[in-house]
Write a protein that holds these residues in place. Structure first.
Motif, PDB file in Angstrom:
ATOM      1  N   VAL A  44      -3.479  -8.172  -0.820  1.00  9.06           N
ATOM      2  CA  VAL A  44      -3.208  -7.262   0.291  1.00  9.06           C
ATOM      3  C   VAL A  44      -4.124  -7.623   1.462  1.00  9.06           C
ATOM      4  O   VAL A  44      -5.331  -7.788   1.270  1.00  9.06           O
ATOM      5  CB  VAL A  44      -3.461  -5.795  -0.133  1.00  9.06           C
ATOM      6  N   GLU A  96       5.119  -0.142   2.078  1.00  4.03           N
ATOM      7  CA  GLU A  96       4.887  -1.495   2.602  1.00  4.03           C
ATOM      8  C   GLU A  96       3.973  -2.279   1.666  1.00  4.03           C
ATOM      9  O   GLU A  96       4.080  -3.499   1.544  1.00  4.03           O
ATOM     10  CB  GLU A  96       4.260  -1.409   3.996  1.00  4.03           C
ATOM     11  N   TYR A  97       3.079  -1.563   0.966  1.00  8.41           N
ATOM     12  CA  TYR A  97       2.089  -2.211   0.105  1.00  8.41           C
ATOM     13  C   TYR A  97       2.287  -1.932  -1.381  1.00  8.41           C
ATOM     14  O   TYR A  97       1.923  -2.749  -2.222  1.00  8.41           O
ATOM     15  CB  TYR A  97       0.675  -1.752   0.505  1.00  8.41           C
ATOM     16  N   LYS A 141       4.722  -1.690  -4.160  1.00  2.75           N
ATOM     17  CA  LYS A 141       6.092  -2.059  -4.514  1.00  2.75           C
ATOM     18  C   LYS A 141       6.419  -1.610  -5.940  1.00  2.75           C
ATOM     19  O   LYS A 141       5.544  -1.615  -6.819  1.00  2.75           O
ATOM     20  CB  LYS A 141       6.289  -3.581  -4.407  1.00  2.75           C
ATOM     21  N   LEU A 146      -6.374   1.020   0.290  1.00  2.00           N
ATOM     22  CA  LEU A 146      -5.117   1.517   0.849  1.00  2.00           C
ATOM     23  C   LEU A 146      -5.282   2.936   1.376  1.00  2.00           C
ATOM     24  O   LEU A 146      -4.917   3.238   2.512  1.00  2.00           O
ATOM     25  CB  LEU A 146      -4.012   1.470  -0.210  1.00  2.00           C
ATOM     26  N   LEU A 159      -5.870   0.679   5.010  1.00  2.00           N
ATOM     27  CA  LEU A 159      -4.610   0.145   5.519  1.00  2.00           C
ATOM     28  C   LEU A 159      -3.506   1.183   5.679  1.00  2.00           C
ATOM     29  O   LEU A 159      -2.692   1.100   6.607  1.00  2.00           O
ATOM     30  CB  LEU A 159      -4.112  -0.988   4.612  1.00  2.00           C
ATOM     31  N   CYS A 160      -3.459   2.169   4.781  1.00  2.08           N
ATOM     32  CA  CYS A 160      -2.420   3.207   4.877  1.00  2.08           C
ATOM     33  C   CYS A 160      -2.875   4.393   5.716  1.00  2.08           C
ATOM     34  O   CYS A 160      -2.039   5.158   6.215  1.00  2.08           O
ATOM     35  CB  CYS A 160      -2.014   3.685   3.482  1.00  2.08           C
TER      36      CYS A 160
END
Length: 759
Positions: A230, A285-286, A288, A318, A322-323
């Motif tokens: 990531v 998006e990250y 899955k 995350l 990033l999230c």
């Protein structure tokens, strides 16, 4: 003779009979009486009769037997949740549990209670055991060791052979693997699998509770390996499949200590429309489907929020980076764009994958300060303009919610305040502002819009449902209101009543009473509406960083957008009442998958809520323990048959004053007026009265704070450890009387022991 016995039960299908009663009713001869035991045993083995733990026989009617899961209450009884979702949950008295434990898969037969006519159930068979591990405290009795489970309602102590202690000592908090389940003449037996430490350590109790509810703080090596692929940051370049919203004055509004920012909002006026943008972190998006990250997020179901600590559903890379919609950084989002006309009436909603940059990380306090005329310098003009429209729109949405019957009341929550050393310095009511309500109504609007979109297109979705309350419970609550002078004729008047009682001494008590009369909200493939919000359509969409159901809704929504062949999908107000459309393309999840996930997520949510409550309760008890023997001015907040709940001033923490601690008179409970009345002195206690009390005992393990009246001789300042000493003395006496017990006889708690523990 078996036919004669069966005929008796077929003619009395709801009755239970002892062996003696059967012999008497059938007027059996001496020879028949001798044969009766064998006949009854055969009928039970052939599944024609039932034998319960009271040694009573009953007719086995397959039409009244259901399969499902058992959930135990901390007072010893249980609730049966049928596999058939069309069937209602059933109350199971403790005497009808038949050695079943929490989460067991069981067969239950329902019957009508003779006293009140309501249906109850009895466990007739344990299909599969649902509990393999128990968390509790090691207690030594003579040469023998037992585990006292930390669940109040757990009906058995677990015997631990010395060879299975694995270095655990008296008073240790441990996890135990059950190696022998309880039954008639069979002792529950276990082996220590993990040692947390001594009960007196605050962290030990928290770890034990988290383990009990299967909540893990660490992420596996496999997940850490996946995280390496990531990226560390997001490039500030617009992806081809996303709509650019970086120009909007969009901001996050959260608590001061928040780190995971799921949502960002703004409102702009365009022509004859007000447009509400609710942009939510695009976790899909990250994370899955099929990855280790997804498997673990699904297992956890939700983040867990403890005082001063968060155990996230997703790793911090995350959830906090990033999230998280941090300010001035490009972020991938999923946006609900909701349009209102100049009268603030809904006109249409669109959904699309977006690309944003939050202009500010605002707090509820900052936004409220701006609304109150302070802190204008904290916000740029575009943000101030957006906030002004946000305030007006939210006020209209709040009024619309009230008019449709949405339950609009907030109960104050406790806030534990820590010093730099991690010690609790005080417990206070958390502040709640209009800015909190603003964000709530915007999130509700987005959640409703998503659910409406899927209903309009006749597509499967994990809905957030809240079923209509039980008429019996609502009847009891309505009678209570009427008895107390708050006249009410129908359920739609509740909001009016709650407005009337605002500031009244009974306000908090009645609101809690009402909430406990409602059913629990849950996740479901079925869309039965949300009673509490007064909505026909509702789902959870706005918090995918901390709730797995929201992530499933995101995936389903994204697959719908992609299947439409466009970069966004829209519906209008007229579509809401039209017939559902036929959308033939397949989406991310099938109905059966959503149904299974909904059930799992509902269960994980309940486990998390229970863990959070238990930890808070223990920490409150640890805080109050320092005040043993000291007196407080208290406010009576609730009254019942057992005694009074009293809030200790100035701290927002409640202790319990039992009727047994009111020594100067015999007090009885007036259940119509919710008061306690002294039979001799006529002294009265009512909700809202002030009273001086002493902290008499504190049981940290149970989270119990026991109060006494100042000046009575019952106040002894006992620490929780003495409870174990008394229990162990009794065990040693019992051990001497019956040494054979340890070879196999079942040791369930006596009724007297249960009542003592539950007080």
């Amino acid at each position: 003779m078996q036919k004669i016995i069966l005929k008796l039960f077929q003619e009395n299908p709801s009755e239970k009979f002892t062996r003696h009663e059967i012999a008497k009713l059938l007027n059996l001869s001496m020879a028949q009486n001798k044969k009766l035991d064998n006949d009854l045993e055969s009928l039970v083995k052939e599944a024609k009769l039932l034998l319960d733990t009271d040694n009573c026989y009953a007719f086995r009617d397959e039409k009244r037997i259901l399969k499902g899961k058992l959930k135990l209450h901390n007072q010893g009884f249980g609730f049966f949740i049928p596999d058939d979702t069309n069937k209602k949950d059933t109350f199971i008295p403790s005497r009808q549990l038949n050695y079943a434990m929490d989460n067991d898969e069981v067969l239950v037969e329902s019957y009508r209670n003779k006293k009140d006519g309501r249906f109850e159930g009895r466990v007739i068979e344990i299909v599969n055991r649902g509990t393999s591990r128990i968390v509790g405290q090691v207690n030594k009795s003579g040469k023998h060791f037992f585990i006292q489970p930390i669940e109040k309602g757990f009906p058995f102590e677990i015997y631990i052979p010395i060879k299975k202690l694995n270095n655990a000592k008296h008073d240790d908090m441990v996890a135990v693997t059950i190696i022998q389940y309880p039954g008639q003449d069979i002792t529950a037996m276990g082996e220590v699998s993990q040692i947390f430490g001594q009960e007196s350590n605050s962290k030990v109790l928290t770890q034990a509770i988290l383990f009990k509810h299967d909540i893990k703080s660490e992420f596996s090596a496999a997940i850490q390996k996946e995280l390496k692929s990531v990226p560390e940051e997001i490039e500030d370049t617009l992806p081809a499949d996303r709509i650019d919203l970086r120009h909007l004055p969009i901001i996050t509004i959260d608590g001061i200590t928040a780190k995971d920012f799921d949502d960002a909002v703004c409102v702009v006026k365009k022509g004859k429309s007000y447009i509400l943008y609710v942009s939510i972190a695009d976790v899909s998006e990250y994370v899955k489907i099929g990855t280790e990250l997804d498997t673990e997020a699904q297992r956890r179901g939700t983040s867990t929020y403890l005082p001063g600590e968060c155990i996230p559903m997703l790793p911090e890379k995350l959830s906090n980076n990033l999230c998280s919609l941090v300010p001035h950084e490009p972020r991938y989002t999923l946006t609900a764009e909701i349009h209102y006309n100049l009268n603030f009436e809904f006109t249409k909603a669109s959904f699309y994958r977006s690309f944003i940059k939050s202009k500010k990380r605002a707090t509820y306090e900052e936004v409220q300060g701006y609304f109150d005329g302070l802190g204008h310098d904290s916000f740029d003009k575009p943000i101030r303009d957006s906030l002004d429209i946000m305030k007006t729109l939210s006020e209209r949405l709040i009024k619309q919610a009230f008019d449709r019957g949405s339950l609009d009341f907030d109960l104050p929550e406790s806030e534990l305040v820590y010093d730099s050393n991690g010690r609790i310095t005080t417990i206070q009511k958390s502040q709640r502002f209009f800015s909190h309500r603003l964000i709530e109504v915007f999130m509700i609007a987005a959640n409703e819009a998503v659910a409406q979109l899927f209903r309009i297109n006749n597509l499967p979705l994990m809905n957030r449902i809240h079923e209509n309350p039980d008429p019996f419970k609502m009847g009891v609550f309505t009678d209570t209101l009427n008895n107390l002078g708050f006249k009410i004729q129908n359920l739609k008047q509740f909001n009016q009543v709650f407005n009337r009682i605002e500031g009244h001494a009974l306000e908090s008590f009645l609101k809690i009473f009402f909430l406990r009369s409602l059913k629990q909200a849950q996740y479901s493939i079925k869309n039965t509406g949300h009673y509490g919000l007064g909505l026909k359509d509702y789902a959870h969409y706005t918090s995918p960083i901390r709730r797995y159901p929201d992530l499933t809704v995101h995936r389903q929504l994204i697959s719908l957008i992609q299947a439409s062949g466009k970069n966004q999908i829209t519906y209008k107000k007229a579509d809401i009442k039209s017939k559902p459309k036929k959308f033939n393309k397949k989406l991310c999840y099938k109905e059966q998958e959503i149904e299974q996930l909904a059930k799992h997520c509902s269960e994980r949510e309940r486990e998390t809520i229970d863990a959070e409550r238990e930890v808070i309760k223990i920490k409150k008890a640890q805080f109050v323990e320092r005040f043993l023997g000291k007196s407080f001015h208290g406010l009576i907040t609730r009254i019942g048959k057992q005694g009074m709940g009293i809030e200790l001033e100035p701290y927002f923490v409640e202790g319990f004053l039992s009727l047994t601690n009111l020594k100067n008179d015999y007090f009885y409970f007036d259940d119509k007026n919710f008061i306690l009345v002294g039979k001799r002195t006529k002294q009265r206690f009512k909700i809202g009265d002030h009273i001086t009390v002493i902290v008499d005992k504190v049981d940290v393990l149970e989270g119990d704070i026991v109060l006494a009246i100042k000046g009575t001789d019952n106040h002894q300042n006992k620490r929780h450890g003495k409870r174990n000493d008394k229990r162990n003395e009794k065990r040693q006496d019992d051990s001497k009387k019956n040494k054979k017990y340890y070879k196999g006889k079942s040791r369930s708690k006596s009724k007297k022991q249960k009542n003592k523990r539950n007080k």
